[in-house]
Design an enzyme around this catalytic site. Structure first.
Site, PDB file in Angstrom:
ATOM      1  N   HIS A   2      -5.444   0.760  -5.287  1.00  0.00           N
ATOM      2  CA  HIS A   2      -4.608   0.759  -6.487  1.00  0.00           C
ATOM      3  C   HIS A   2      -3.716   1.986  -6.458  1.00  0.00           C
ATOM      4  O   HIS A   2      -4.141   3.055  -6.030  1.00  0.00           O
ATOM      5  CB  HIS A   2      -5.478   0.798  -7.757  1.00  0.00           C
ATOM      6  CG  HIS A   2      -4.744   0.351  -8.976  1.00  0.00           C
ATOM      7  ND1 HIS A   2      -3.939   1.188  -9.706  1.00  0.00           N
ATOM      8  CD2 HIS A   2      -4.680  -0.850  -9.583  1.00  0.00           C
ATOM      9  CE1 HIS A   2      -3.409   0.520 -10.721  1.00  0.00           C
ATOM     10  NE2 HIS A   2      -3.845  -0.721 -10.669  1.00  0.00           N
ATOM     11  N   ASP A  39      -8.544  -7.440  -9.472  1.00  0.00           N
ATOM     12  CA  ASP A  39      -8.398  -8.755  -8.811  1.00  0.00           C
ATOM     13  C   ASP A  39      -9.567  -9.112  -7.918  1.00  0.00           C
ATOM     14  O   ASP A  39      -9.613 -10.216  -7.380  1.00  0.00           O
ATOM     15  CB  ASP A  39      -7.109  -8.747  -7.974  1.00  0.00           C
ATOM     16  CG  ASP A  39      -5.896  -8.656  -8.876  1.00  0.00           C
ATOM     17  OD1 ASP A  39      -5.036  -7.788  -8.644  1.00  0.00           O
ATOM     18  OD2 ASP A  39      -5.839  -9.425  -9.853  1.00  0.00           O
TER      19      ASP A  39
HETATM   20  C1  SDX Z   1      -2.607  -5.055  -9.524  1.00  0.00           C
HETATM   21  O1  SDX Z   1       0.025  -1.128 -10.902  1.00  0.00           O
HETATM   22  C2  SDX Z   1      -0.874  -1.761 -11.585  1.00  0.00           C
HETATM   23  O2  SDX Z   1      -1.372  -1.301 -12.587  1.00  0.00           O
HETATM   24  C3  SDX Z   1      -1.213  -3.144 -11.050  1.00  0.00           C
HETATM   25  C4  SDX Z   1      -2.351  -3.876 -11.731  1.00  0.00           C
HETATM   26  C5  SDX Z   1      -1.986  -4.252 -13.153  1.00  0.00           C
HETATM   27  O3  SDX Z   1      -2.917  -4.478 -13.958  1.00  0.00           O
HETATM   28  O4  SDX Z   1      -0.769  -4.414 -13.441  1.00  0.00           O
HETATM   29  O5  SDX Z   1      -3.501  -3.054 -11.751  1.00  0.00           O
HETATM   30  C6  SDX Z   1      -2.670  -5.183 -11.001  1.00  0.00           C
HETATM   31  O6  SDX Z   1      -1.563  -5.281  -8.974  1.00  0.00           O
HETATM   32  C7  SDX Z   1      -3.822  -4.563  -8.800  1.00  0.00           C
HETATM   33  C8  SDX Z   1      -3.556  -4.385  -7.267  1.00  0.00           C
HETATM   34  C9  SDX Z   1      -3.700  -5.758  -6.600  1.00  0.00           C
HETATM   35  N1  SDX Z   1      -3.285  -5.673  -5.187  1.00  0.00           N
HETATM   36  C10 SDX Z   1      -4.157  -5.778  -4.200  1.00  0.00           C
HETATM   37  O7  SDX Z   1      -5.380  -5.852  -4.354  1.00  0.00           O
HETATM   38  C11 SDX Z   1      -3.495  -5.838  -2.808  1.00  0.00           C
HETATM   39  C12 SDX Z   1      -4.248  -4.894  -1.867  1.00  0.00           C
HETATM   40  N2  SDX Z   1      -3.974  -3.509  -2.272  1.00  0.00           N
HETATM   41  C13 SDX Z   1      -2.885  -2.813  -1.570  1.00  0.00           C
HETATM   42  O8  SDX Z   1      -1.795  -3.631  -1.284  1.00  0.00           O
HETATM   43  C14 SDX Z   1      -2.564  -1.465  -2.232  1.00  0.00           C
HETATM   44  O9  SDX Z   1      -3.759  -0.857  -2.473  1.00  0.00           O
HETATM   45  C15 SDX Z   1      -1.724  -1.428  -3.500  1.00  0.00           C
HETATM   46  C16 SDX Z   1      -0.436  -2.145  -3.348  1.00  0.00           C
HETATM   47  C17 SDX Z   1      -2.480  -1.998  -4.631  1.00  0.00           C
HETATM   48  C18 SDX Z   1      -1.430   0.045  -3.797  1.00  0.00           C
HETATM   49  O10 SDX Z   1      -0.675   0.507  -2.735  1.00  0.00           O
HETATM   50  P1  SDX Z   1      -0.109   2.016  -2.735  1.00  0.00           P
HETATM   51  O11 SDX Z   1      -0.493   2.762  -3.946  1.00  0.00           O
HETATM   52  O12 SDX Z   1       1.351   1.970  -2.383  1.00  0.00           O
HETATM   53  O13 SDX Z   1      -0.928   2.666  -1.586  1.00  0.00           O
HETATM   54  P2  SDX Z   1      -0.569   2.584  -0.072  1.00  0.00           P
HETATM   55  O14 SDX Z   1      -0.173   1.179   0.286  1.00  0.00           O
HETATM   56  O15 SDX Z   1       0.381   3.688   0.234  1.00  0.00           O
HETATM   57  O16 SDX Z   1      -1.993   2.844   0.571  1.00  0.00           O
HETATM   58  C19 SDX Z   1      -2.459   4.173   0.816  1.00  0.00           C
HETATM   59  C20 SDX Z   1      -3.278   4.034   2.096  1.00  0.00           C
HETATM   60  C21 SDX Z   1      -2.500   3.402   3.263  1.00  0.00           C
HETATM   61  O17 SDX Z   1      -3.118   3.855   4.445  1.00  0.00           O
HETATM   62  P3  SDX Z   1      -2.433   5.155   5.260  1.00  0.00           P
HETATM   63  O18 SDX Z   1      -0.993   4.739   5.557  1.00  0.00           O
HETATM   64  O19 SDX Z   1      -2.513   6.306   4.293  1.00  0.00           O
HETATM   65  O20 SDX Z   1      -3.257   5.312   6.487  1.00  0.00           O
HETATM   66  O21 SDX Z   1      -4.380   3.127   1.858  1.00  0.00           O
HETATM   67  C22 SDX Z   1      -4.244   1.974   2.690  1.00  0.00           C
HETATM   68  C23 SDX Z   1      -2.802   1.924   3.142  1.00  0.00           C
HETATM   69  O22 SDX Z   1      -2.694   1.259   4.388  1.00  0.00           O
HETATM   70  N3  SDX Z   1      -4.584   0.829   1.839  1.00  0.00           N
HETATM   71  C24 SDX Z   1      -5.337  -0.193   2.250  1.00  0.00           C
HETATM   72  C25 SDX Z   1      -5.443  -1.017   1.122  1.00  0.00           C
HETATM   73  N4  SDX Z   1      -4.761  -0.492   0.095  1.00  0.00           N
HETATM   74  C26 SDX Z   1      -4.224   0.650   0.555  1.00  0.00           C
HETATM   75  N5  SDX Z   1      -5.913  -0.461   3.429  1.00  0.00           N
HETATM   76  C27 SDX Z   1      -6.627  -1.622   3.480  1.00  0.00           C
HETATM   77  N6  SDX Z   1      -6.782  -2.480   2.419  1.00  0.00           N
HETATM   78  C28 SDX Z   1      -6.204  -2.210   1.244  1.00  0.00           C
HETATM   79  N7  SDX Z   1      -6.352  -3.038   0.194  1.00  0.00           N
END
Ligand code: SDX
Length: 429
Positions: free
Chosen positions: A306, A364
């Site tokens: 998140h 989710d």
């Molecule tokens: C919702 O914003 C809100 O409030 C949203 C929400 C709401 O109520 O409105 O809470 C609802 O959208 C919840 C999120 C649902 N999405 C998912 O579950 C999809 C999977 N999650 C990722 O796509 C990600 O965690 C996000 C999009 C939710 C957040 O992404 P960020 O904050 O941009 O973080 P990032 O992508 O920069 O990740 C930081 C690191 C990265 O690794 P490094 O480059 O530092 O090595 O963490 C890794 C990412 O690759 N990472 C994951 C991961 N999420 C982040 N690696 C594996 N699996 C994951 N799920």
């Protein structure tokens, strides 16, 4: 106490900017005058360090896993009240008295029907259209039916549009589902509560009465509360930006639905369940964990991570409990998807990669298993998220419209394209 200021030095130029403190949470540096004073913009794609607005509606502490709506903790709202009470709180800023709640329920209930020509509007879609595609179209089309609540300068029309959106979203969502499965639309009934009405509109058929299970209705009502609002997430920011141009509320909510559909946002609940099904059994989890950690593999563990929560998403804990409650009520003893989800959560929470990046289950992660058990197809999961989030979008939209300092949102950019150059005629290219 002297006002706090932040100082930015760019080359020879130094600029002091006011620092503002909220009730709780991080201070903000008001950079409004930065460009005028220095000729430079700030640069923050993804808004990791940017507050786009001031708001009184929802507060999230990502490190502590805290979610407050108008100061009330999500845990208390989800356990003590119902969804329409949370809707009232988000819209009006205070918990309703008994009389206010009864009046609000009455008003919402009597806006649940949609213009009957909307049913003809649905006929234009393919039966196998994704329900979210239908919802973007149907909600945007409400502006073509309810011209008497599109004047955003009129507070009465703003409130009517708000009530219409909250009341009609379940009806439209149920119509999208019924159209998808080829069953006749079911009209709302005014003697049912919000969640029961929605369940009946989705699952009742003309051939027999639909028996509402109060445990399931209560669980769905709680799921709506958990999804009601969440500060300035991507879809809410979309609604605010659309609203800042003066677009009518129906168009703004349609824009929010479109943004929510993305797999990184509200679309995650649908993809998460597909991921759990693809993993299939507990013994296959390690290979998916490896893929999630592999930089060359775009696969992410859906339902994990998140932007704000770097601790447990408080909603995920309540969702997990609700999931077990629903499965128990429906007599679903061993759901292989739940076994995979719980084992996946346990492994991920003990894996250095996830610990280091503070990746926890989000709202989710367990919602899909719960909604599937209730009887919804995965294609409807994000639609249910949109039904619940409509009150948050509307409350944030109203707050933005009613802000006397409101301006059209118009970000700038860092331009890295070609410098000015002369046109070259075709023969010389
Ligand atoms: C919702 O914003 C809100 O409030 C949203 C929400 C709401 O109520 O409105 O809470 C609802 O959208 C919840 C999120 C649902 N999405 C998912 O579950 C999809 C999977 N999650 C990722 O796509 C990600 O965690 C996000 C999009 C939710 C957040 O992404 P960020 O904050 O941009 O973080 P990032 O992508 O920069 O990740 C930081 C690191 C990265 O690794 P490094 O480059 O530092 O090595 O963490 C890794 C990412 O690759 N990472 C994951 C991961 N999420 C982040 N690696 C594996 N699996 C994951 N799920």
């Amino acid at each position: 106490m002297s006002a706090k200021t932040g100082t930015i030095r760019i080359g020879e130029k130094t600029v002091d900017m006011p620092v503002r403190s909220g009730t709780i949470g991080p201070d903000v540096v008001d950079i409004g005058k930065l460009y005028g004073a220095t000729g430079a913009f700030t640069y923050d794609p993804g808004f990791l360090s940017t507050a786009a607005c001031e708001s009184k509606i929802t507060y999230i502490d990502g490190d502590e896993g805290v979610l407050l709506h108008r100061g009330y903790a999500i845990e208390e709202l989800a356990s003590q009240g119902d969804f329409l009470e949370t809707c009232y709180l988000l819209l009006y800023g205070e918990l309703p008295t008994a009389a206010q709640k009864s009046d609000f329920d009455y008003r919402v209930t009597r806006h649940t029907m949609v213009h009957d020509q909307m049913s003809r509007f649905f006929q234009g879609f393919r039966r196998d259209a994704h329900p979210m595609a239908v919802m973007v179209g149907a909600v945007g089309a409400l502006a073509a039916f309810y011209h008497d609540s599109t004047d955003i300068t009129d507070p009465t029309q703003r409130m009517i549009a708000s009530m219409r959106m909250i009341a009609k979203m379940p009806t439209l969502a149920a119509m999208a589902y019924k159209y998808n499965v080829g069953q006749p639309f079911v009209y709302p009934k005014n003697d049912l509560d919000y969640a029961s009405n929605f369940l009946r509109m989705c699952f009742a058929v003309p051939c027999e009465d639909y028996k509402i299970n109060p445990v399931i209705a209560r669980a769905l009502d709680r799921i709506f509360i958990l999804h009601a609002d969440h500060e300035q997430n991507a879809s809410t920011s979309t609604v605010r930006l659309a609203g800042s141009t003066g677009a009518n509320p129906f168009a703004c909510i349609a824009a929010g639905i479109a943004a929510l559909w993305g797999p990184a946002h509200g679309g995650a609940n649908e993809i998460c369940l597909q991921m759990l099904a693809e993993i299939g059994t507990v013994d296959r989890i390690p290979q998916f964990i490896a893929r999630a950690k592999d930089k060359n593999d775009p696969f992410k563990l859906m339902g994990f991570g998140h932007r704000v929560y770097k601790n447990f998403d408080p909603r995920a804990k309540i969702m997990h409990k609700t999931c077990h409650e629903v499965l128990k009520e429906l007599g679903i003893k061993d759901d292989p998807l739940l076994d995979v989800a719980m084992e996946l959560e346990k492994i991920a929470l003990n894996d250095e990669y996830f610990i280091e990046r503070k990746l926890y289950p989000n709202v989710d992660f367990y919602s899909g298993i719960t909604l599937k058990a209730i009887g919804f197809p995965t294609s409807m999961f994000t639609v249910l998220f949109a039904v619940a989030r409509t009150v948050g979008w509307i409350a944030q939209w109203k707050e933005m419209i009613e802000d006397p300092n409101q301006k059209i949102g118009r970000p700038r950019q860092l331009y890295t394209g070609q410098p000015a150059r002369k046109y070259v005629e075709t023969a010389k290219r």
